[in-house]
Design an enzyme around this catalytic site. Structure first.
Site: not given
Ligand code: NAD
Length: 499
Positions: A150, A177, A282, A384
Site C-alpha cells: 500500500f 487492496e 520501507c 518492524e
Molecule cells: P503486505 O505484506 O500486507 O501486503 C503486500 C501485498 O501482499 C498486498 O498486495 C497484499 O494484498 C498481499 N497480501 C497481504 N496479505 C497476504 C497474505 N496473507 N497472503 C498473500 N498475499 C497477501 O504489506 P503492506 O502492509 O501492503 O506494505 C507494507 C510492508 O511492505 C512493510 O513491511 C514494508 O517494509 C514493505 N515494503 C517493502 C519494500 C521493499 O522494497 N523492501 C517497499 C515498500 C514496502
C-alpha cells in the site's frame, strides 16, 4: 463520492464478479471512500488470457516502438500528476508533496525503461571456434505478475511494469487492496499511451488472488513487494511452482551517528527520514545508534525540539509534515508497539498515542514518537513498526554500532553520519545491509541502479529496476552458429571443443 473499483483487463475497466469486496478508506477522515472488488481465480484466468493473447505481438515489436509507448505514458502521467497525487494522497494519507514524489520516483524508472533498445543489446563473439560465431540475446520471460504494497501505490507498480513491458513481457498487476485507485488509473493511461490491450492488466484482490497468481501455470515470473512474512510465503510458493521470483520484504533501517558528525544536519535529515510519510516507508530510518553518550544526549535534545515544531495534518494540508497512517488496524498495531517499547524499559521521550486532530477525530493519526535507551534485545526493536516511531540506541564503540545494523534480521537500508571519509568508506564496505547512505538518510538508489535489501528484506537474487530489473524480466538465449562451406566433416562423439 464513493468509488467502486473493479479490475482492468484487456484494455478495459471491468466490474468484479466474485461477489467479494473490501472498503477503501480516506485515512485523513477515517471515512469509507470506496469499495474494491476482490478477484477470484477465474477472474485471474481472464487477466492471464488477456496477457497471453497480447504477448506474441508485443514481444516481437521492435524495442524502439515499445519505448515510444513508454515515452507517451510518461507524458500522460506528467499531465495528470495533480489528479494522481490527489487520489494517491486521499487513499494513502501521505501529504500531497510526498504523493508527487511517489509518482516522480516511479516516472524515473519509466525514463530508465525508455532506454530499452540499448539495454536489451546482447553479446557477440566472432570466431569462437573455427568458422563459429556465438551471440546471445535477451528475450522476454513472458506473462509476468507484480504484487505491490500500500505504501507506494504509484512508484512500486511503475518499478515493475515499466521495466517488464519495456522488455516485451505482458503484465498483471495485483496492487494493494488498500489504495487501488492510482494503479487502475496508471493502467488506463498506459492504454491511452498506445499499449495494446492486454499488455498491462490490473487485478484487485487479497490473499485469494495472490495464491492463484503464485500457483498459476502460465505466469512465468512474480515480483513481490510487501512485508517479510508474506514475501517469504510468495517466494516459497513461486519456487514450488517453478517460477522466477523476487520478493522484497520489511525493514528496520539504522542511522548511525559518529561523534564527529554534523549533528544539526543529521537531526534534520533523520527527522524527515523517520517521520516522513508517517514512517510508512520501507526505507524509513526507524532506529538511530548514537555513538557516545554526549552524541546521544545532544541528539535527543535536538530531536525533541524538532518534534515540537513538527506538524501532523490531513493529507491535503500544505503545512503538514506528515498525515495519518493507512488504517485503524495499523494505527492500533503501531500504538501497541509503543506500549511494548515502554513496557520493555525504553525511555519514552515523546508519546504519539492518543493524538487527535481537531475536526478529524476519526482519522488514523499517530503523533511523533521518540524512544531513548532502546536495547537490542527488545522485541520492539527487533520488529518492524512501520509508523512515526524513532528508537534511539546508545553505543560507546562504533564497531558495536555497525554490528547492530549488520546483525539485525532486516538489511534494507542503513545510513552513517560522519565527517570522516575513511570511516565512511570502511563502513560502506563492511556493513551487512543492501543499500547504504553516507550522510544520506534515505539511500533509495536512482532508477538506473537497482533497489534491493539483504537478509529478511529481500528473498530471491535480483533487485528491482536498473540492469537487475532488465535481467529479471528477460532470459538469455545463446546461439552458437557455423555456416560450413567446406567438405563434409567426420561425426564427432566427444564433447565439441573450440580448437
Ligand atoms: P503486505 O505484506 O500486507 O501486503 C503486500 C501485498 O501482499 C498486498 O498486495 C497484499 O494484498 C498481499 N497480501 C497481504 N496479505 C497476504 C497474505 N496473507 N497472503 C498473500 N498475499 C497477501 O504489506 P503492506 O502492509 O501492503 O506494505 C507494507 C510492508 O511492505 C512493510 O513491511 C514494508 O517494509 C514493505 N515494503 C517493502 C519494500 C521493499 O522494497 N523492501 C517497499 C515498500 C514496502
Amino acid at each position: 463520492m464513493s468509488n467502486g473499483y473493479g479490475h482492468f483487463i484487456k484494455g478495459e475497466a471491468i466490474e468484479g464478479k466474485s461477489g467479494r469486496h473490501q472498503d477503501v478508506f480516506n485515512p485523513s477522515t477515517g471515512e469509507i471512500s470506496g469499495r474494491v472488488a476482490l478477484a477470484n481465480a477465474s477472474e485471474l484466468d481472464q487477466a492471464v488470457a488477456s496477457a497471453r493473447a497480447a504477448l506474441p505481438a508485443w514481444a516481437s515489436m521492435n524495442p524502439q516502438r515499445r519505448a515510444r509507448v513508454l515515452f507517451k505514458f510518461k507524458q500522460l502521467v506528467e499531465s495528470r500528476a495533480d489528479d494522481l497525487a490527489q487520489l494517491l494522497s486521499a487513499e494513502h494519507g501521505k501529504v500531497l508533496a510526498d504523493a508527487h514524489g511517489d509518482i516522480q520516483r516511479g516516472l524515473d524508472v519509466i525514463e530508465f525503461a525508455c532506454g530499452i533498445p540499448h539495454l536489451l543489446k546482447g553479446e557477440y563473439t566472432q570466431g569462437a571456434g573455427p568458422g563459429i560465431d556465438v551471440y546471445s540475446m535477451r528475450q522476454p520471460v513472458g506473462v509476468v505478475a507484480g504484487i505491490t504494497p500500500f505504501n507506494f501505490p504509484a512508484m512500486i507498480p511503475m518499478w515493475m511494469f515499466g521495466v517488464a513491458i519495456a522488455t516485451g513481457c505482458t503484465f498483471i498487476l495485483k496492487p494493494s487492496e488498500k489504495d487501488p485507485g492510482v494503479p487502475l488509473l496508471l493502467a488506463e493511461l498506459m492504454t491511452q499511451a498506445g499499449a495494446p490491450a492486454g499488455v498491462l492488466n490490473v487485478i484487485n484482490g487479497d490473499k485469494q488472488v495472490v495464491d492463484a497468481i503464485v500457483s498459476h501455470p502460465l505466469i512465468r515470473a512474480v515480483s513481490f513487494v510487501g512485508s517479510s512474512d508474506i514475501a517469504h510465503y510468495v517466494y516459497r510458493g513461486c519456487a514450488e511452482s517453478g517460477k522466477r521470483v523476487q520478493a522484497m520484504g520489511g525493514a528496520k533501517n539504522h542511522g548511525i551517528i559518529l561523534p564527529d558528525a554534523d549533528l544539526d544536519q543529521a537531526v534534520k535529515d533523520i527527522a524527515g527520514a523517520a517521520y516522513g510519510s508517517a514512517g510508512e516507508r520501507c526505507m524509513a530510518l526507524s532506529a538511530v545508534v548514537a555513538v557516545g553518550d554526549q552524541t546521544a544526549n545532544r541528539f535527543i535534545e535536538a530531536m525533541r525540539e524538532e518534534l515540537s515544531n513538527l506538524r501532523v495534518g490531513i493529507s491535503t494540508d500544505p503545512q503538514a509534515d506528515y498525515g495519518p497512517v493507512i488504517s485503524a488496524v495499523h494505527k492500533e498495531r503501531v500504538e501497541n508497539y509503543i506500549a511494548m517499547g515502554a513496557a520493555e524499559g525504553a525511555d519514552l521521550i515523546c508519546d504519539g498515542r492518543g493524538f487527535s486532530l481537531q475536526g478529524y477525530e476519526n482519522g488514523f493519526y499517530i503523533g511523533p514518537t521518540l524512544f531513548d535507551h532502546v536495547r537490542p534485545e527488545m522485541q520492539s526493536y527487533q520488529d518492524e513498526i512501520f509508523g512515526p516511531v524513532l528508537q534511539v540506541l546508545r553505543e560507546d564503540d562504533p564497531e558495536q554500532a555497525i554490528r547492530l545494523a549488520s546483525d539485525h534480521q532486516y538489511g534494507n537500508g542503513v545510513a552513517l553520519f560522519t565527517r570522516d571519509g575513511g570511516a565512511a568508506r570502511d563502513f560502506a564496505q563492511r556493513v551487512n545491509v543492501g543499500m547504504v547512505g553516507i550522510n544520506v538518510p534515505i539511500p533509495v538508489p536512482v532508477a538506473y541502479h537497482s533497489f534491493g535489501g539483504w537478509k529478511r528484506s529481500a528473498f530471491g537474487d535480483t533487485n528491482q529496476h536498473g540492469m537487475e530489473g532488465v535481467r529479471f524480466y528477460t532470459q538469455t538465449k545463446t546461439v552458437t552458429q557455423r555456416w560450413p562451406d567446406g567438405p563434409t566433416g567426420q561425426a564427432a562423439f566427444n564433447i565439441p571443443l573450440m580448437d
